[in-house]
Scaffold this motif. Sequence first.
Motif, PDB file in Angstrom:
ATOM      1  N   GLY A  76       0.789  -1.218   0.000  1.00  0.00           N
ATOM      2  CA  GLY A  76       0.000   0.000   0.000  1.00  0.00           C
ATOM      3  C   GLY A  76       0.823   1.271   0.000  1.00  0.00           C
ATOM      4  N   PRO A  77       0.154   2.426  -0.099  1.00  0.00           N
ATOM      5  CA  PRO A  77       0.839   3.718  -0.118  1.00  0.00           C
ATOM      6  C   PRO A  77       1.531   4.008   1.204  1.00  0.00           C
ATOM      7  N   ALA A  78       2.814   4.383   1.125  1.00  0.00           N
ATOM      8  CA  ALA A  78       3.611   4.625   2.341  1.00  0.00           C
ATOM      9  C   ALA A  78       3.632   6.112   2.675  1.00  0.00           C
ATOM     10  N   ASP A  79       2.441   6.713   2.734  1.00  0.00           N
ATOM     11  CA  ASP A  79       2.360   8.157   2.973  1.00  0.00           C
ATOM     12  C   ASP A  79       1.529   8.502   4.206  1.00  0.00           C
ATOM     13  N   GLY A  80       1.220   7.488   5.017  1.00  0.00           N
ATOM     14  CA  GLY A  80       0.431   7.734   6.209  1.00  0.00           C
ATOM     15  C   GLY A  80      -1.067   7.613   6.012  1.00  0.00           C
ATOM     16  N   SER A  81      -1.499   7.348   4.781  1.00  0.00           N
ATOM     17  CA  SER A  81      -2.937   7.273   4.503  1.00  0.00           C
ATOM     18  C   SER A  81      -3.495   5.874   4.716  1.00  0.00           C
ATOM     19  N   MET A  82      -2.627   4.903   5.014  1.00  0.00           N
ATOM     20  CA  MET A  82      -3.105   3.529   5.203  1.00  0.00           C
ATOM     21  C   MET A  82      -2.464   2.909   6.435  1.00  0.00           C
ATOM     22  N   LEU A  83      -3.316   2.333   7.286  1.00  0.00           N
ATOM     23  CA  LEU A  83      -2.889   1.573   8.447  1.00  0.00           C
ATOM     24  C   LEU A  83      -3.539   0.203   8.384  1.00  0.00           C
ATOM     25  N   LEU A  84      -2.977  -0.741   9.114  1.00  0.00           N
ATOM     26  CA  LEU A  84      -3.524  -2.092   9.182  1.00  0.00           C
ATOM     27  C   LEU A  84      -3.722  -2.475  10.639  1.00  0.00           C
ATOM     28  N   PHE A  85      -4.883  -3.026  10.947  1.00  0.00           N
ATOM     29  CA  PHE A  85      -5.130  -3.595  12.259  1.00  0.00           C
ATOM     30  C   PHE A  85      -4.640  -5.040  12.184  1.00  0.00           C
ATOM     31  N   GLY A  86      -3.308  -5.194  12.282  1.00  0.00           N
ATOM     32  CA  GLY A  86      -2.682  -6.494  12.090  1.00  0.00           C
ATOM     33  C   GLY A  86      -2.952  -7.437  13.245  1.00  0.00           C
ATOM     34  N   SER A  87      -2.769  -8.733  12.992  1.00  0.00           N
ATOM     35  CA  SER A  87      -3.095  -9.715  14.027  1.00  0.00           C
ATOM     36  C   SER A  87      -2.013 -10.768  14.187  1.00  0.00           C
ATOM     37  N   ILE A  88      -2.070 -11.471  15.292  1.00  0.00           N
ATOM     38  CA  ILE A  88      -1.056 -12.443  15.679  1.00  0.00           C
ATOM     39  C   ILE A  88      -0.768 -13.477  14.596  1.00  0.00           C
ATOM     40  N   GLY A  89      -1.827 -13.989  13.942  1.00  0.00           N
ATOM     41  CA  GLY A  89      -1.625 -15.041  12.952  1.00  0.00           C
ATOM     42  C   GLY A  89      -0.761 -14.613  11.779  1.00  0.00           C
ATOM     43  N   PRO A  90      -1.216 -13.628  10.986  1.00  0.00           N
ATOM     44  CA  PRO A  90      -0.438 -13.201   9.829  1.00  0.00           C
ATOM     45  C   PRO A  90       0.912 -12.566  10.174  1.00  0.00           C
ATOM     46  N   LEU A  91       1.028 -11.970  11.361  1.00  0.00           N
ATOM     47  CA  LEU A  91       2.269 -11.278  11.711  1.00  0.00           C
ATOM     48  C   LEU A  91       3.337 -12.195  12.295  1.00  0.00           C
ATOM     49  N   THR A  92       2.933 -13.238  13.042  1.00  0.00           N
ATOM     50  CA  THR A  92       3.955 -14.028  13.729  1.00  0.00           C
ATOM     51  C   THR A  92       3.790 -15.548  13.626  1.00  0.00           C
ATOM     52  N   ILE A  93       2.706 -16.018  12.994  1.00  0.00           N
ATOM     53  CA  ILE A  93       2.500 -17.468  12.874  1.00  0.00           C
ATOM     54  C   ILE A  93       2.499 -17.928  11.423  1.00  0.00           C
ATOM     55  N   ALA A  94       1.642 -17.327  10.596  1.00  0.00           N
ATOM     56  CA  ALA A  94       1.470 -17.777   9.214  1.00  0.00           C
ATOM     57  C   ALA A  94       2.775 -17.881   8.424  1.00  0.00           C
ATOM     58  N   PRO A  95       3.724 -16.920   8.563  1.00  0.00           N
ATOM     59  CA  PRO A  95       4.962 -17.031   7.774  1.00  0.00           C
ATOM     60  C   PRO A  95       5.759 -18.297   8.065  1.00  0.00           C
ATOM     61  N   HIS A  96       5.495 -18.950   9.194  1.00  0.00           N
ATOM     62  CA  HIS A  96       6.208 -20.182   9.536  1.00  0.00           C
ATOM     63  C   HIS A  96       5.413 -21.435   9.158  1.00  0.00           C
ATOM     64  N   VAL A  97       4.152 -21.249   8.785  1.00  0.00           N
ATOM     65  CA  VAL A  97       3.270 -22.374   8.497  1.00  0.00           C
ATOM     66  C   VAL A  97       3.008 -22.536   7.002  1.00  0.00           C
ATOM     67  N   MET A  98       3.026 -21.424   6.275  1.00  0.00           N
ATOM     68  CA  MET A  98       2.685 -21.434   4.852  1.00  0.00           C
ATOM     69  C   MET A  98       3.485 -20.360   4.123  1.00  0.00           C
ATOM     70  N   LYS A  99       3.438 -20.391   2.822  1.00  0.00           N
ATOM     71  CA  LYS A  99       4.098 -19.365   2.023  1.00  0.00           C
ATOM     72  C   LYS A  99       3.225 -18.121   1.976  1.00  0.00           C
ATOM     73  N   VAL A 100       3.779 -16.998   2.408  1.00  0.00           N
ATOM     74  CA  VAL A 100       3.086 -15.719   2.300  1.00  0.00           C
ATOM     75  C   VAL A 100       3.961 -14.784   1.480  1.00  0.00           C
ATOM     76  N   ARG A 101       3.318 -13.822   0.832  1.00  0.00           N
ATOM     77  CA  ARG A 101       4.042 -12.941  -0.094  1.00  0.00           C
ATOM     78  C   ARG A 101       4.429 -11.610   0.545  1.00  0.00           C
ATOM     79  N   TYR A 102       4.681 -11.636   1.842  1.00  0.00           N
ATOM     80  CA  TYR A 102       5.126 -10.439   2.544  1.00  0.00           C
ATOM     81  C   TYR A 102       5.992 -10.875   3.709  1.00  0.00           C
ATOM     82  N   ASP A 103       6.892 -10.001   4.115  1.00  0.00           N
ATOM     83  CA  ASP A 103       7.718 -10.228   5.299  1.00  0.00           C
ATOM     84  C   ASP A 103       7.229  -9.255   6.370  1.00  0.00           C
ATOM     85  N   PRO A 104       6.639  -9.775   7.470  1.00  0.00           N
ATOM     86  CA  PRO A 104       6.082  -8.876   8.484  1.00  0.00           C
ATOM     87  C   PRO A 104       7.082  -7.887   9.056  1.00  0.00           C
ATOM     88  N   PHE A 105       8.374  -8.222   9.025  1.00  0.00           N
ATOM     89  CA  PHE A 105       9.378  -7.363   9.643  1.00  0.00           C
ATOM     90  C   PHE A 105      10.102  -6.463   8.635  1.00  0.00           C
TER      91      PHE A 105
END
Length: 316
Positions: A76-105
Amino acid sequence: MLFAGALMLTSAPLRAQDFPPNKPVTLVVGFAAGGAADAAARLIAKKLGENIGQSVVVDNKAGAGGNIAHQFVANGPADGSMLLFGSIGPLTIAPHVMKVRYDPFKDLAPVSGGVNFPNVLVVNKALGVKTLAEFVALARKKPGSVDFASTGPGSASHLAGELFNQRAGISMVHVPYKGGAPAMQDLIGERVASYFSAPPTALPQVEAGRLVALATTGSNRPLYMPDIPTVAESGYPGFEALNWYAFVAPGKTPGPILDRWNREIVKALNDPGVKDALNKHGLTPQPTTRAELLDFMRKEDAKWSGIVRERKIVAE
């Protein structure tokens, strides 16, 4: 001409750091409208909008356990106009369980903690147990005969069950569902034995006598469940498996904008009206600094990646 060029070069970064941004602000939520995440996001977004004098619109992008929303915001746009209410699964679990197309860090930037809440282990009445000790005894007596529902592979409810398998030395069988509603329906219908459920979903069924609550997964008893012991105090010291949501932004968002959003989010989460409304939903506000959120995410990532490796968990 040289002066004009220099002015353009120096004013561009300033415009990039305008706050609030000169365009609509979107808060993306990775789950459908009507759930706990959506309710919390809308409460907080309303207060944020009031405080900055500009609407903050919630955009529900459900699917893949929240991964679709996280991928969307990573690009998304990196200008402050977009935020995400991120959650435990996609941020710290899913990357170890399946292939995701983003790096949370790398592709997402921490802004502030949001809310957290424990799961509650509930069982159907036909199981015939009333305490966590009785549940473990049954699982040990008949290995592989006791199962537990989850909202999907790699979800918080799945990993809570696997963590309990590890700590209790039992082998509950994982039964994944496509969300909390079908998992709860099958639990009530006695087609599955147990479920580490979100409290707002489980408590009405417990109060109606359809389910039995055995323990909660936080380090302390929630105020709204004072009579239900924690797993930790039931013989498993240090056990903790919280659901949590946090505010993140596209990874390339400038630091000054992230700092400003942090101040605004912390202010909103500390608002007495917001705190009271979240508490009524069974949600505990968790405002943090950006550095505190990053440290928390790293610790959660290490914890759950270890469980994934040990339990050999893969997307089913």
